[in-house]
Design a protein around this motif. Structure first.
Motif, PDB file in Angstrom:
ATOM      1  N   VAL A  93      -2.518 -19.665   2.856  1.00 41.85           N
ATOM      2  CA  VAL A  93      -1.886 -18.375   2.562  1.00 41.85           C
ATOM      3  C   VAL A  93      -2.427 -17.337   3.537  1.00 41.85           C
ATOM      4  O   VAL A  93      -3.599 -17.378   3.916  1.00 41.85           O
ATOM      5  CB  VAL A  93      -2.141 -17.946   1.099  1.00 41.85           C
ATOM      6  N   HIS A  94      -1.547 -16.422   3.921  1.00 44.03           N
ATOM      7  CA  HIS A  94      -1.950 -15.339   4.813  1.00 44.03           C
ATOM      8  C   HIS A  94      -1.060 -14.126   4.538  1.00 44.03           C
ATOM      9  O   HIS A  94       0.156 -14.254   4.428  1.00 44.03           O
ATOM     10  CB  HIS A  94      -1.800 -15.758   6.274  1.00 44.03           C
ATOM     11  N   VAL A  95      -1.690 -12.965   4.400  1.00 50.61           N
ATOM     12  CA  VAL A  95      -0.941 -11.717   4.323  1.00 50.61           C
ATOM     13  C   VAL A  95      -0.950 -11.129   5.728  1.00 50.61           C
ATOM     14  O   VAL A  95      -2.017 -10.887   6.303  1.00 50.61           O
ATOM     15  CB  VAL A  95      -1.558 -10.736   3.302  1.00 50.61           C
ATOM     16  N   ASP A  96       0.228 -10.932   6.276  1.00 53.07           N
ATOM     17  CA  ASP A  96       0.372 -10.468   7.648  1.00 53.07           C
ATOM     18  C   ASP A  96       0.261  -8.944   7.688  1.00 53.07           C
ATOM     19  O   ASP A  96       1.228  -8.232   7.933  1.00 53.07           O
ATOM     20  CB  ASP A  96       1.710 -10.948   8.206  1.00 53.07           C
ATOM     21  N   ARG A  97      -0.960  -8.460   7.445  1.00 56.93           N
ATOM     22  CA  ARG A  97      -1.245  -7.022   7.354  1.00 56.93           C
ATOM     23  C   ARG A  97      -1.376  -6.432   8.751  1.00 56.93           C
ATOM     24  O   ARG A  97      -2.023  -7.009   9.624  1.00 56.93           O
ATOM     25  CB  ARG A  97      -2.556  -6.845   6.586  1.00 56.93           C
ATOM     26  N   ALA A  98      -0.744  -5.291   8.960  1.00 56.09           N
ATOM     27  CA  ALA A  98      -0.846  -4.606  10.245  1.00 56.09           C
ATOM     28  C   ALA A  98      -2.304  -4.251  10.533  1.00 56.09           C
ATOM     29  O   ALA A  98      -3.115  -4.083   9.614  1.00 56.09           O
ATOM     30  CB  ALA A  98      -0.003  -3.340  10.237  1.00 56.09           C
ATOM     31  N   VAL A  99      -2.647  -4.129  11.804  1.00 55.41           N
ATOM     32  CA  VAL A  99      -4.034  -3.846  12.182  1.00 55.41           C
ATOM     33  C   VAL A  99      -4.455  -2.426  11.839  1.00 55.41           C
ATOM     34  O   VAL A  99      -5.636  -2.167  11.607  1.00 55.41           O
ATOM     35  CB  VAL A  99      -4.295  -4.125  13.676  1.00 55.41           C
ATOM     36  N   TRP A 125       0.854  -1.181   0.000  1.00 54.82           N
ATOM     37  CA  TRP A 125       0.000   0.000   0.000  1.00 54.82           C
ATOM     38  C   TRP A 125       0.887   1.227   0.000  1.00 54.82           C
ATOM     39  O   TRP A 125       1.840   1.324   0.771  1.00 54.82           O
ATOM     40  CB  TRP A 125      -0.895   0.054   1.244  1.00 54.82           C
ATOM     41  N   SER A 126       0.556   2.179  -0.840  1.00 56.01           N
ATOM     42  CA  SER A 126       1.299   3.435  -0.896  1.00 56.01           C
ATOM     43  C   SER A 126       1.206   4.153   0.449  1.00 56.01           C
ATOM     44  O   SER A 126       0.211   4.032   1.166  1.00 56.01           O
ATOM     45  CB  SER A 126       0.708   4.330  -1.994  1.00 56.01           C
ATOM     46  N   TYR A 152       5.134  -1.389   9.732  1.00 54.67           N
ATOM     47  CA  TYR A 152       6.584  -1.266   9.801  1.00 54.67           C
ATOM     48  C   TYR A 152       7.189  -1.173   8.407  1.00 54.67           C
ATOM     49  O   TYR A 152       8.393  -1.060   8.253  1.00 54.67           O
ATOM     50  CB  TYR A 152       7.207  -2.425  10.585  1.00 54.67           C
ATOM     51  N   SER A 153       6.345  -1.253   7.381  1.00 52.33           N
ATOM     52  CA  SER A 153       6.786  -1.179   5.998  1.00 52.33           C
ATOM     53  C   SER A 153       5.571  -0.875   5.131  1.00 52.33           C
ATOM     54  O   SER A 153       4.433  -0.982   5.584  1.00 52.33           O
ATOM     55  CB  SER A 153       7.392  -2.526   5.577  1.00 52.33           C
ATOM     56  N   ASP A 154       5.815  -0.505   3.877  1.00 51.10           N
ATOM     57  CA  ASP A 154       4.702  -0.359   2.942  1.00 51.10           C
ATOM     58  C   ASP A 154       4.266  -1.715   2.383  1.00 51.10           C
ATOM     59  O   ASP A 154       3.262  -1.813   1.700  1.00 51.10           O
ATOM     60  CB  ASP A 154       5.021   0.623   1.820  1.00 51.10           C
TER      61      ASP A 154
END
Length: 132
Positions: A109-115, A78-79, A121-123
């Motif tokens: 599969v899992h995308v470890d997206r921040a809450v 994500w930008s 901690y990154s884009d």
């Protein structure tokens, strides 16, 4: 090119995974705003998409897509501009490309997206795939 040539060699091995940030979406399902970016923005150019097409057509398996099916996303980038993260206006540009034998071993599969935006901690968010 050298990358495609090396990938052809590696694909013949039974248990190979190529992972990472390719910075290329593969289809309309891999970016929230296809119309606004297709053939206008790096990473969404037909010439770039053709590379991913060639790799898939040569036998590499896009494991995340195999496991999720034909759904929008899941995005891995994500930008930092605007509210892209908050609105889940992302891109799926991080991949696990696996040899056919290895792809058969993929279980989840899992995308470890921040809450939330503040917790990022990154884009990018890590793309995690469990293999048996």
């Amino acid at each position: 090119d050298l990358v495609t040539s090396r990938m052809s060699e590696l694909r013949e091995l039974p248990n190979v995974i190529i992972t990472g940030d390719l910075n290329i979406v593969h289809t309309e399902l891999d970016i929230k705003n296809w119309k606004g970016n297709h053939n206008k923005t790096a990473g969404v150019l037909d010439s770039e998409i053709a590379y991913v097409d060639r790799w898939i057509e040569s036998g590499w398996v896009d494991v995340a897509r195999q496991l999720t099916g034909p759904v929008q996303g899941p995005y891995t980038w994500w930008s930092y501009r605007g509210k892209a993260f908050d609105n889940d206006a992302g891109w799926r540009i991080d991949y696990h490309l696996a040899s056919p034998a290895m792809a058969q071993r993929a279980q989840s599969v899992h995308v470890d997206r921040a809450v939330d935006y503040a917790s990022r901690y990154s884009d990018h968010a890590p793309l995690r795939i469990i293999y048996s």
